[in-house]
Motif scaffolding. Structure first.
Motif, PDB file in Angstrom:
ATOM      1  N   ARG A 127      -4.193   2.938   5.971  1.00  0.00           N
ATOM      2  CA  ARG A 127      -3.049   3.150   6.855  1.00  0.00           C
ATOM      3  C   ARG A 127      -1.919   3.848   6.113  1.00  0.00           C
ATOM      4  N   ALA A 128      -1.664   3.433   4.878  1.00  0.00           N
ATOM      5  CA  ALA A 128      -0.577   4.029   4.097  1.00  0.00           C
ATOM      6  C   ALA A 128      -0.867   5.488   3.774  1.00  0.00           C
ATOM      7  N   GLU A 129      -2.112   5.783   3.407  1.00  0.00           N
ATOM      8  CA  GLU A 129      -2.486   7.167   3.115  1.00  0.00           C
ATOM      9  C   GLU A 129      -2.303   8.040   4.347  1.00  0.00           C
ATOM     10  N   ALA A 130      -2.757   7.536   5.483  1.00  0.00           N
ATOM     11  CA  ALA A 130      -2.639   8.312   6.714  1.00  0.00           C
ATOM     12  C   ALA A 130      -1.173   8.516   7.092  1.00  0.00           C
ATOM     13  N   ALA A 131      -0.378   7.476   6.944  1.00  0.00           N
ATOM     14  CA  ALA A 131       1.048   7.589   7.278  1.00  0.00           C
ATOM     15  C   ALA A 131       1.734   8.586   6.357  1.00  0.00           C
ATOM     16  N   TRP A 132       1.441   8.535   5.092  1.00  0.00           N
ATOM     17  CA  TRP A 132       2.047   9.453   4.126  1.00  0.00           C
ATOM     18  C   TRP A 132       1.718  10.900   4.492  1.00  0.00           C
ATOM     19  N   ARG A 133       0.451  11.130   4.878  1.00  0.00           N
ATOM     20  CA  ARG A 133       0.060  12.497   5.268  1.00  0.00           C
ATOM     21  C   ARG A 133       0.762  12.919   6.546  1.00  0.00           C
ATOM     22  N   ALA A 179      -5.913 -11.726  11.905  1.00  0.00           N
ATOM     23  CA  ALA A 179      -5.864 -11.751  10.440  1.00  0.00           C
ATOM     24  C   ALA A 179      -7.177 -11.310   9.816  1.00  0.00           C
ATOM     25  N   ARG A 180      -8.288 -11.446  10.533  1.00  0.00           N
ATOM     26  CA  ARG A 180      -9.582 -11.040   9.986  1.00  0.00           C
ATOM     27  C   ARG A 180      -9.677  -9.518   9.827  1.00  0.00           C
ATOM     28  N   LYS A 181      -8.791  -8.791  10.493  1.00  0.00           N
ATOM     29  CA  LYS A 181      -8.786  -7.330  10.380  1.00  0.00           C
ATOM     30  C   LYS A 181      -7.774  -6.820   9.356  1.00  0.00           C
ATOM     31  N   ILE A 182      -7.091  -7.740   8.709  1.00  0.00           N
ATOM     32  CA  ILE A 182      -6.069  -7.361   7.722  1.00  0.00           C
ATOM     33  C   ILE A 182      -6.669  -7.435   6.325  1.00  0.00           C
ATOM     34  N   SER A 183      -6.531  -6.354   5.571  1.00  0.00           N
ATOM     35  CA  SER A 183      -7.019  -6.310   4.189  1.00  0.00           C
ATOM     36  C   SER A 183      -6.224  -5.292   3.410  1.00  0.00           C
ATOM     37  N   LEU A 184      -6.279  -5.390   2.094  1.00  0.00           N
ATOM     38  CA  LEU A 184      -5.606  -4.383   1.269  1.00  0.00           C
ATOM     39  C   LEU A 184      -6.257  -3.018   1.454  1.00  0.00           C
ATOM     40  N   ALA A 185      -7.585  -3.000   1.571  1.00  0.00           N
ATOM     41  CA  ALA A 185      -8.274  -1.720   1.766  1.00  0.00           C
ATOM     42  C   ALA A 185      -7.821  -1.065   3.063  1.00  0.00           C
ATOM     43  N   GLY A 186      -7.710  -1.861   4.118  1.00  0.00           N
ATOM     44  CA  GLY A 186      -7.232  -1.306   5.380  1.00  0.00           C
ATOM     45  C   GLY A 186      -5.804  -0.830   5.289  1.00  0.00           C
ATOM     46  N   ALA A 187      -4.964  -1.595   4.595  1.00  0.00           N
ATOM     47  CA  ALA A 187      -3.572  -1.187   4.418  1.00  0.00           C
ATOM     48  C   ALA A 187      -3.488   0.110   3.634  1.00  0.00           C
ATOM     49  N   ARG A 188      -4.375   0.269   2.658  1.00  0.00           N
ATOM     50  CA  ARG A 188      -4.381   1.519   1.892  1.00  0.00           C
ATOM     51  C   ARG A 188      -4.726   2.710   2.775  1.00  0.00           C
ATOM     52  N   ALA A 191       0.822  -1.205   0.000  1.00  0.00           N
ATOM     53  CA  ALA A 191       0.000   0.000   0.000  1.00  0.00           C
ATOM     54  C   ALA A 191       0.861   1.262   0.000  1.00  0.00           C
ATOM     55  N   VAL A 192       1.963   1.236   0.735  1.00  0.00           N
ATOM     56  CA  VAL A 192       2.902   2.363   0.686  1.00  0.00           C
ATOM     57  C   VAL A 192       3.428   2.528  -0.731  1.00  0.00           C
ATOM     58  N   ALA A 193       3.759   1.409  -1.371  1.00  0.00           N
ATOM     59  CA  ALA A 193       4.256   1.458  -2.750  1.00  0.00           C
ATOM     60  C   ALA A 193       3.233   2.094  -3.678  1.00  0.00           C
ATOM     61  N   GLU A 194       1.958   1.802  -3.442  1.00  0.00           N
ATOM     62  CA  GLU A 194       0.912   2.391  -4.283  1.00  0.00           C
ATOM     63  C   GLU A 194       0.865   3.906  -4.118  1.00  0.00           C
ATOM     64  N   VAL A 195       1.001   4.374  -2.887  1.00  0.00           N
ATOM     65  CA  VAL A 195       1.037   5.817  -2.658  1.00  0.00           C
ATOM     66  C   VAL A 195       2.284   6.421  -3.315  1.00  0.00           C
ATOM     67  N   MET A 196       3.413   5.731  -3.210  1.00  0.00           N
ATOM     68  CA  MET A 196       4.627   6.208  -3.860  1.00  0.00           C
ATOM     69  C   MET A 196       4.434   6.288  -5.367  1.00  0.00           C
ATOM     70  N   TRP A 197       3.739   5.328  -5.932  1.00  0.00           N
ATOM     71  CA  TRP A 197       3.472   5.342  -7.372  1.00  0.00           C
ATOM     72  C   TRP A 197       2.744   6.621  -7.768  1.00  0.00           C
ATOM     73  N   GLU A 198       1.756   6.988  -6.980  1.00  0.00           N
ATOM     74  CA  GLU A 198       0.939   8.150  -7.304  1.00  0.00           C
ATOM     75  C   GLU A 198       1.645   9.469  -7.014  1.00  0.00           C
ATOM     76  N   ARG A 199       2.425   9.506  -5.935  1.00  0.00           N
ATOM     77  CA  ARG A 199       2.875  10.801  -5.426  1.00  0.00           C
ATOM     78  C   ARG A 199       4.374  10.958  -5.316  1.00  0.00           C
ATOM     79  N   TYR A 200       5.109   9.960  -5.739  1.00  0.00           N
ATOM     80  CA  TYR A 200       6.556  10.062  -5.548  1.00  0.00           C
ATOM     81  C   TYR A 200       7.347   9.644  -6.784  1.00  0.00           C
ATOM     82  N   LEU A 201       6.982   8.560  -7.424  1.00  0.00           N
ATOM     83  CA  LEU A 201       7.761   8.062  -8.556  1.00  0.00           C
ATOM     84  C   LEU A 201       7.710   9.041  -9.721  1.00  0.00           C
ATOM     85  N   SER A 202       8.814   9.148 -10.446  1.00  0.00           N
ATOM     86  CA  SER A 202       8.850  10.007 -11.624  1.00  0.00           C
ATOM     87  C   SER A 202       8.024   9.387 -12.741  1.00  0.00           C
TER      88      SER A 202
END
Length: 968
Positions: free
Chosen positions: A252-258, A241-250, A48-59
């Protein structure tokens, strides 16, 4: 929000398998802020962090390449390769590292026998991941070639790339035995792969291949994503593990990036509508012909390439380079710039220039401009931008500081990898801003080895050279260059040893399609050719490419090199480009003197400025500069002399540099003094933008002499006494010897070698007359018209000295030393010559350097001339005081940032010959133990008499002279 458990059920995993995979941990509570984090949770967080980097960091350029090699699935593939990095934690060697976390894993049926206790035989999870993935990639991708370049990205995410032979554990138990482990390991890979968007592992197969340099840059970005996702303050641990999902990771990653305030650089930079708008509108200059030529060449490049701009001192090369960087970034989809300078002193004014330039794109971008050197906290602009929101010393950190103020093992936070590699645990300072989004710069970039990852950076060239060394985490440094335009100013300043790393860097940058702009006023033709060949070797992924550079039509000139359809191309300015000012006759004279007392030079200064004037004195040794200063004081020059050299403490050096630039810079106004003397060592040789009426300089190689002359009559419109209406140079540091053969200062011979000095003496004699004729002045040189010819002569093959000077023998000695220094560098270069054609990163770190700190790395790229810094502290009856008298406590303790700043203002770099004694005898004061800026700083404690014994020598610090060393 489909949980990872739901994904496993859809995939048909048994309840038993789901239970086992759901117990595998990735972060332990002991090292993750008190809460465990499951392995699949960390893999998804990283993706999920990588996805944020794709949008907002990678050239844009990198995104295009990843789209190409993934068949249009670049975003998902980048998420996958970043997240899969830790799959090797699904093995007994890692799961057994924490007894508390291991218990539920074993209870679920994933058991193991006795594991090796010897740390040297421990099975590392980064290598375990590659061992797990490699056979599956070969089998399921049906392509050994694709597997061969992907598995090292997993194996190397802790800083070193192993060879394929290293993928076999010495103890099979460490990787896991039996069907239960095989099923769990397979499931971790498959479940994660399905969760990020691929149907199965076969679906993640790339359709193309990144070249080796692109792989290195990608590897660094994987590390970056991992480090962000490993921050326990940003990513709370999840044990269900029932609380772990890609949507949740996204989320978390968005919040961390901000919260971290992270961002990239320009993003989609618009192509300028007018060809010269980057010069005229953004940089507010009336473009000179040489500046227009460089920008025009940037427009004409058909592919990312190398540009070499040669122009006289004061021509405006750096502003032209910034304008060219804008054009190159807009045309080729790049996101930032790194400007490499030769020294810390030259980096500071360039930082402020780049700050102003970056603000012209967007004011908020100033928070994305990093200054990379160990004394940056003394730069006012840096402190205002990067440290204004600090709440106390606990939050302080510094990126890549030569002074090693951070824990050298603090690389990403509290994780099990620390313990696995023998690193001490890292404790967070708990000082992140509480607001949802930061309004200042991202402090994350201040962490160790991260500085180049900021979108815009200015720093010493060492940071570029470090990215060309076979050292741990080199991929993170290279990732900071990947996707940028790289500008290297004063490129001639690299000696033969450093030049090996520069050439290696150019090879990797050429292969990574990174545009590079080299700037110099005094570049020998052979070096220009070597730089072109190195870059083209990289661009063509071939060893020993040679593409002859045409002789430039004149000076200034621009050389460009690029590869097009597999063909190397090198061209130079086709027409002569006029300099912004006409060449001026510069009178050259001798001032023979190799005495140590400075008396002769002081007397000459006294005579020359009897009616006023500004004199710049550049000498080759600190003790000589100090002696001249003392001699001038005896002649009544108090308040009219500035002394600059490398043994001043940080605060004094910064203040004096600023004062010189204020009084003698481009716009001094009425503040320019009637009479002033600046005595400096080689610090004043380049990028020191002052204007002197008269230059007195020790003899040095011709290109360096010309650089020093570049400080003479530098600015138009400067008012001068009538006696200095024409530029004049007196060359000293040399005296007549037997038969007229010159004698040199021992320090000059030690620094430059006799051959270069003999040739310089011969060329000066052509202009000034014979050395034994004293100060008789000949015709002099025409500056800048004579510059390229003089440099070419100085480094050419033809002899220029009288036969009885013994030039041939001196040349042989010089060549032998140069060849040995080249050989000495080979052991640290990122790639050995025989390996340049290797297509993957496999085995890159075989027999690599173990340099850990920035001091170690400096020794690697600077010919092993290790120097050590110390903080000057004065002992007093009641405790300790900083160099400026600030009280710092009975044990050296400090309790406010002002005191810390004043204390660190007393940091001084010791001569290399004192390094061994300093490392053995100097240590932090007891009160510094808990302070992140001080706990690794060495204190040089001066007694009541103002001196201390260090090794066999006695050292002291004088507020005017700087560090004074009396040999024992």
């Amino acid at each position: 929000m489909r949980s990872i458990v739901a994904v496993m059920r859809v995939m048909g995993l048994s309840d038993e398998a789901i239970a086992r995979v759901s117990r595998l941990w990735g972060k332990s509570a002991a090292r993750n802020g008190g809460r465990s984090h499951l392995l699949l949770g960390h893999l998804l967080d990283t993706a999920a962090v990588a996805e944020v980097m794709w949008e907002r960091y990678l050239s844009a350029a990198l995104r295009r390449r990843l789209e190409e090699i993934s068949g249009g699935r670049g975003r998902v593939w980048f998420m996958w390769i970043c997240g899969i990095h830790d799959c090797g934690k699904a093995c007994p060697a890692f799961q057994a590292m924490d007894d508390v976390e291991a218990a539920p894993v074993r209870a679920a049926g994933l058991t193991w026998g006795r594991l090796p206790a010897d740390r040297r035989q421990r099975w590392r999870h980064d290598v375990a991941g590659a061992a797990l993935l490699r056979p599956r990639l070969v089998a399921e991708w049906g392509s050994a070639e694709s597997a061969a370049w992907v598995w090292p990205l997993v194996a190397g995410h802790h800083g070193a790339f192993p060879s394929v032979q290293g993928l076999q554990p010495k103890h099979r138990e460490a990787q896991g035995r039996g069907a239960a482990w095989a099923e769990a390991q397979r499931a971790v890979v498959d479940v994660f792969t399905r969760a990020v968007g691929f149907q199965d592992l076969a679906g993640a197969r790339p359709v193309g291949m990144l070249n080796r340099a692109e792989q290195l840059g990608l590897s660094g970005l994987i590390v970056m994503a991992d480090w962000i996702a490993s921050d326990s303050e940003q990513f709370e641990g999840l044990t269900d593990a029932r609380k772990i999902s890609l949507a949740g990771a996204r989320q978390r990653a968005e919040a961390a990036w901000r919260r971290l305030g992270m961002r990239g650089g320009w993003g989609a930079l618009a192509v300028p509508g007018d060809r010269f708008a980057p010069l005229a509108e953004r940089l507010k200059v009336n473009p000179r012909a040489s500046q227009r030529e460089l920008v025009e060449q940037a427009w004409s490049l058909p592919a990312p390439g190398l540009m070499v701009a040669e122009a006289p001192m004061g021509e405006g090369k750096t502003k032209a380079a910034l304008a060219a960087a804008e054009v190159l970034a807009a045309r080729f989809g790049l996101d930032g710039v790194f400007v490499a300078m030769p020294t810390q002193a030259t980096s500071d004014p360039m930082y402020e220039q780049v700050l102003e330039w970056v603000r012209s794109f967007e004011p908020d971008l100033e928070a994305q401009v990093a200054l990379l050197h160990g004394k940056r906290r003394f730069n006012p602009a840096w402190r205002q931008i990067w440290e204004h929101e600090r709440t106390g010393p606990a939050g302080e950190s510094d990126a890549d500081d030569e002074s090693a103020l951070l824990d050298p093992f603090d690389v990403y936070g509290a994780t099990e990898e620390d313990a696995e590699y023998g690193m001490p645990p890292w404790m967070s300072d708990g000082n992140h801003a509480p607001q949802e989004e930061r309004d200042g710069p991202a402090q994350w970039f201040l962490g160790n080895k991260r500085g180049l990852l900021t979108a815009f950076a200015v720093g010493t060239v060492d940071h570029l050279l470090h990215a060309a060394t076979r050292t741990r985490h080199v991929m993170l440094r290279f990732a900071g260059l990947y996707g940028k335009v790289v500008v290297i100013d004063e490129v001639h300043a690299a000696d033969v040893y450093m030049r090996q790393f520069l050439l290696e860097a150019l090879r990797w940058l050429g292969q990574a399609r990174v545009p590079v702009v080299l700037l110099s006023a005094t570049l020998p033709p052979a070096q220009r050719q070597a730089f072109v060949d190195a870059y083209l070797s990289g661009a063509l992924s071939a060893a020993d490419v040679h593409c002859a550079v045409p002789e430039p039509a004149g000076y200034p000139c621009v050389t460009v090199a690029y590869a097009l359809n597999g063909t190397p191309v090198a061209t130079s300015s086709r027409e002569a480009v006029p300099s912004w000012r006409a060449s001026t006759p510069t009178r050259i004279g001798w001032l023979p003197d190799i005495a140590e007392d400075g008396e002769l030079i002081a007397s000459a200064i006294e005579e020359e400025v009897a009616g006023g004037g500004v004199v710049l004195v550049v000498v080759n040794a600190v003790v000589r500069a100090q002696a001249i200063h003392q001699a001038l004081m005896e002649k009544g020059f108090e308040g009219q002399v500035q002394l600059l050299h490398g043994r001043l403490c940080s605060a004094h050096r910064a203040h004096r540099t600023e004062e010189c630039l204020r009084l003698l810079g481009p716009d001094p106004g009425e503040e320019r003094p009637e009479r002033m003397v600046v005595i400096a060592t080689q610090l004043a040789e380049q990028s020191f933008d002052i204007d002197a009426d008269l230059l007195i300089t020790d003899l040095a190689p011709v290109d360096l002499l010309l650089q020093r002359i570049g400080r003479l009559h530098r600015h138009s419109g400067t008012r001068r006494p009538a006696a200095f209406s024409e530029p004049r140079v007196l060359v000293t540091g040399v005296a007549g010897g037997e038969g007229g053969r010159p004698r040199f200062l021992p320090a000059s011979k030690a620094i430059y070698g006799e051959w270069a000095l003999l040739r310089a003496a011969a060329l000066v004699a052509d202009a000034a007359g014979p050395l034994d004729a004293g100060t008789v002045r000949g015709d002099g040189w025409s500056i800048p018209a004579d510059v390229p010819g003089l440099v070419a002569k100085a480094y050419g093959e033809a002899e220029v000295c009288p036969p009885h000077w013994g030039e041939g023998a001196a040349r042989a000695v010089w060549q032998a030393k140069e060849q040995q220094r080249e050989k000495n560098a080979e052991g640290f270069l990122l790639t050995r010559p025989r390996e340049w054609g290797t297509p993957t990163l496999e085995g890159l770190h075989y027999a690599g350097s173990r340099a850990a700190s920035e001091e170690d790395l400096d020794a690697v790229v600077r010919d092993g001339k290790r120097s050590v810094e110390a903080v000057i502290v004065r002992r007093s009856p009641e405790g300790y005081r900083a160099v400026d008298g600030t009280w710092v406590g009975v044990h050296g303790e400090v309790d406010d940032e002002t005191a810390v700043g004043r204390l660190l203002g007393g940091t001084v770099r010791l001569p290399p010959r004192l390094a061994e004694a300093a490392e053995a005898e100097l240590a932090p004061l007891p009160g510094w133990a808990g302070h992140p800026w001080l706990r690794y700083a060495r204190a040089l404690v001066l007694d009541d008499d103002g001196t201390a014994v260090l090794g066999k020598d006695r050292v002291g610090y004088d507020d005017v002279l700087g560090l004074v060393v009396e040999r024992g």
